[in-house]
Design a protein around this motif. Structure first.
Motif, PDB file in Angstrom:
ATOM      1  N   GLY A 363       0.914  -1.280   0.030  1.00 27.88           N
ATOM      2  CA  GLY A 363       0.063  -0.011   0.132  1.00 27.88           C
ATOM      3  C   GLY A 363       0.795   1.301  -0.020  1.00 27.88           C
ATOM      4  N   PRO A 364       0.259   2.330  -0.184  1.00 25.28           N
ATOM      5  CA  PRO A 364       1.039   3.630  -0.414  1.00 25.28           C
ATOM      6  C   PRO A 364       1.666   4.045   1.012  1.00 25.28           C
ATOM      7  N   ILE A 367       0.134   4.445   4.860  1.00 25.01           N
ATOM      8  CA  ILE A 367      -1.333   4.022   5.130  1.00 25.01           C
ATOM      9  C   ILE A 367      -1.737   2.949   6.296  1.00 25.01           C
ATOM     10  N   LEU A 531      -3.851  -5.680   0.229  1.00 28.13           N
ATOM     11  CA  LEU A 531      -3.408  -4.365  -0.389  1.00 28.13           C
ATOM     12  C   LEU A 531      -4.396  -3.558   0.697  1.00 28.13           C
ATOM     13  N   ASP A 533      -5.528   0.607   1.234  1.00 27.12           N
ATOM     14  CA  ASP A 533      -5.634   1.805   0.462  1.00 27.12           C
ATOM     15  C   ASP A 533      -6.175   3.202   1.139  1.00 27.12           C
ATOM     16  N   SER A 549      -8.194  -4.110  -9.167  1.00 29.80           N
ATOM     17  CA  SER A 549      -7.647  -2.842  -8.232  1.00 29.80           C
ATOM     18  C   SER A 549      -6.849  -1.975  -8.944  1.00 29.80           C
ATOM     19  N   LEU A 551      -5.418   0.630  -7.915  1.00 30.82           N
ATOM     20  CA  LEU A 551      -4.282   1.194  -7.121  1.00 30.82           C
ATOM     21  C   LEU A 551      -3.296   0.093  -7.153  1.00 30.82           C
ATOM     22  N   TYR A 552      -3.434  -1.311  -7.262  1.00 32.53           N
ATOM     23  CA  TYR A 552      -2.609  -2.202  -7.244  1.00 32.53           C
ATOM     24  C   TYR A 552      -1.918  -2.148  -8.567  1.00 32.53           C
ATOM     25  N   ASP A 554      -1.516   0.340 -10.511  1.00 36.35           N
ATOM     26  CA  ASP A 554      -0.610   1.625 -10.403  1.00 36.35           C
ATOM     27  C   ASP A 554       0.702   1.220  -9.567  1.00 36.35           C
ATOM     28  N   LEU A 555       0.547   0.532  -8.356  1.00 36.91           N
ATOM     29  CA  LEU A 555       1.793   0.275  -7.751  1.00 36.91           C
ATOM     30  C   LEU A 555       2.580  -0.923  -8.551  1.00 36.91           C
TER      31      LEU A 555
END
Length: 605
Positions: A363-364, A367, A531, A533, A549, A551-552, A554-555
């Motif tokens: 995760g970022p 977070i 994950l 977020d 996802s 976000l995933y 993107d990661l």
């Protein structure tokens, strides 16, 4: 006071030395009245000044001997006061760290008052109380014995007001303790408010809230001042007790002097009796009332606050201590926030980790990954829900049981000054050299071991690089008998190949493995990925998260799902050719499949 009695019982030799020197110190009080009486009756009034001076000289010699005893008692006192201070400092620090780690309650600013102010109060007042009690007992005993042998009738006249003064003082002690307790609580409250104000000083200045904060701080300041004034007012009770027990006997003897002379008491005996009262009974009573009424009350109240502030051992909330079994972890409805008004970092989380599992948490930054690891490790406790480790709730496990059940390696690896062997054996003292060799080879410490010159090499934290310190901590964790391993970015200072080798070793180790991933490659090696977020936690695999996802995706960037991974516990498909590749070759193959922008992005993660 029970803790003080236990403390003193553990030091019988020091107490015996203190008592012996106290007898010597009390010698002037024992001889003073007798020497004065004989100097007057057998010397000066009998027309023999030499005899009178001789008795006074004997008293002067006794004073010199008593001074030697006083000097020795202070040396014995240091052998009592300093060990008590050390024990209290350890208690305050241990209790504060325990509450911060187990309860997750943040910084306890009142602990600063306990450590810097209250511990010193206890140390000083304990020393004063020992001297006061010892001095009173030996001085009053010597004076009363001397008075009884010199003039028994005077001893009877003195006993009544002396006992009355002691009774009055004993009756006032509970009220003194209550006011002293209120003062200590006000002092802690002031420290707490001031600590919060100083922590936010820049924000207060930026918002122009200085006057408002001053008004808020003035409340605990005024309360502390009022509590201190109430403590000072109790000195009146001490003064009355001293007047009745110390000065009234003197007035009684002076008023009864004609009657005593008529009944055969000599002038020397009366002067000797007054000497015992002025230089024995009264100073001893003044010492007792001043010491117990001031320092003694502060000692009892402050010591109680220190012991309560230390907190209990973090064992069960009732019931017998639990015995966990295995590496299974279960979270049910877990919610955790840093403070009552803060937004939850983890909210309503359900998670199950089984023995043999390999979970990656991603995760970022910021977070809540490390917070979740702290909950899994039992170093943080949720405000809602429960965390079970090996079938037992973590809030029912003491720190020793937790240490046997899981091992947590944070990002900043700890290496202490000593031999490399001592560092590696820290969590498994009984590990033999063959076990350590296998662990070092599996995790990848062999090169560092050769550079340092073997296990007997003396290491300091600054002599090792950040990556080398992480390798030492990883081998230490690998040797631990704990079935659950938690790696919170514990390989962030290693290159990708070294990280892959270390994670492969832990994945092949019996138990369960949880990794906070700082590289996506760590997630690809895991059998499952969690994950985070900021609003929800999604559990899946690389394939499922790529599909569901954003976000995933993107990661993960352009990492290919065909990236060769180490086979241990991975549910991702791995071909025989890929599984036979050495770590360095596999990582080079993966790197060649990435475009330059992607490489820069991965390097920044």
């Amino acid at each position: 006071m029970r803790i003080l009695r236990v403390f003193l019982r553990r030091r019988p030799r020091v107490l015996a030395r203190l008592a012996g020197w106290s007898v010597l110190e009390a010698l002037p009080a024992i001889l003073s009245g007798q020497a004065v009486a004989r100097a007057v009756d057998r010397g000066f009034l009998a027309g023999d000044p030499a005899a009178g001076l001789g008795w006074l000289g004997l008293l002067a010699a006794a004073v010199l001997v008593g001074a030697i005893g006083t000097r020795r008692t202070f040396r014995c006192l240091a052998d009592l006061a300093e060990p008590l201070r050390d024990e209290l400092v350890a208690h305050v620090v241990t209790g504060t760290l325990r509450r911060a780690a187990v309860a997750g309650g943040g910084v306890d600013r009142s602990a600063v008052a306990r450590l810097t102010h209250q511990v010193e109060i206890v140390r000083d007042t304990f020393a004063g109380l020992i001297m006061t009690t010892r001095g009173f007992l030996f001085a009053i005993a010597g004076a009363l014995l001397g008075l009884a042998s010199l003039a028994p009738v005077v001893a009877l006249l003195v006993a009544v007001p002396l006992l009355t003064g002691l009774v009055l003082f004993a009756a006032a002690v509970p009220r003194m303790a209550a006011r002293q307790r209120a003062y200590v609580l006000a002092d802690e409250d002031l420290a707490e408010h001031a600590g919060r104000a100083f922590a936010g000083l820049r924000d207060i200045a930026a918002c122009g809230a200085g006057h408002r904060m001053a008004a808020e701080i003035s409340v605990p300041v005024d309360a502390q001042a009022a509590a201190e004034r109430a403590v000072v007012r109790m000195t009146a009770a001490r003064g009355i007790s001293l007047a009745v027990g110390g000065w009234l006997p003197l007035a009684v003897v002076l008023a009864a002097a004609p009657w005593l002379v008529d009944h055969g008491l000599t002038a020397g005996a009366i002067l000797g009796s007054l000497t015992y009262l002025l230089h024995g009974v009264q100073p001893a009573l003044t010492m007792l009332i001043g010491g117990l009424g001031g320092g003694g009350v502060r000692l009892v109240v402050t010591l109680d606050r220190i012991l309560r502030g230390g907190g209990p051992e973090p064992v069960a909330h009732g019931g017998p201590a639990a015995r966990p079994d295995g590496a299974d972890v279960l979270l049910r409805g877990v919610t955790f926030a840093y403070g009552r008004r803060a937004e939850p970092v983890v909210s309503g989380l359900d998670l199950e980790i089984r023995d043999g599992d390999h979970l990656a948490i991603i995760g970022p930054s910021g977070i809540g990954k490390s917070t979740l690891v702290g909950l899994l490790a039992g170093t943080l406790q949720p405000q809602q829900g429960e965390v079970r480790l090996g079938g037992a709730r973590t809030n029912r496990l003491d720190v020793r049981t937790l240490a046997r059940q899981r091992v947590l390696i944070p990002q900043e690896a700890y290496v202490f000054t000593g031999t490399l062997l001592d560092n590696l054996r820290y969590l498994h003292p009984g590990a033999d050299v063959h076990e350590i060799d296998r662990a070092a080879e599996a995790v990848g410490l062999s090169t560092v071991l050769q550079r340092l010159g073997g296990y007997d090499a003396y290491v300091t934290p600054d002599a090792l690089s950040a990556g080398e310190r992480q390798l030492v901590a990883l081998v230490r964790a690998y040797l631990s008998p704990a079935p659950l391993v938690l790696l919170d970015e514990a390989t962030c200072h290693l290159d990708a190949a070294a990280e892959a080798r270390a994670e492969q070793a832990f994945a092949a180790r019996p138990g369960a493995l949880v990794v906070v991933a700082h590289r996506v490659s760590s997630a690809l090696r895991a059998s499952r990925i969690l994950l985070l977020d900021g609003t929800a936690a999604t559990l899946g695999t690389d394939g499922s998260l790529r599909r569901t996802s954003p976000l995933y995706r993107d990661l993960a960037g352009h990492w290919s799902v065909e990236l060769p991974v180490f086979p241990a516990r991975s549910s991702l498909p791995v071909s025989p050719a890929q599984s036979s590749q050495p770590a360095s070759s596999a990582m080079r193959t993966a790197s060649n499949r990435l475009r330059a922008p992607v490489l820069r992005r991965i390097a920044e993660m």
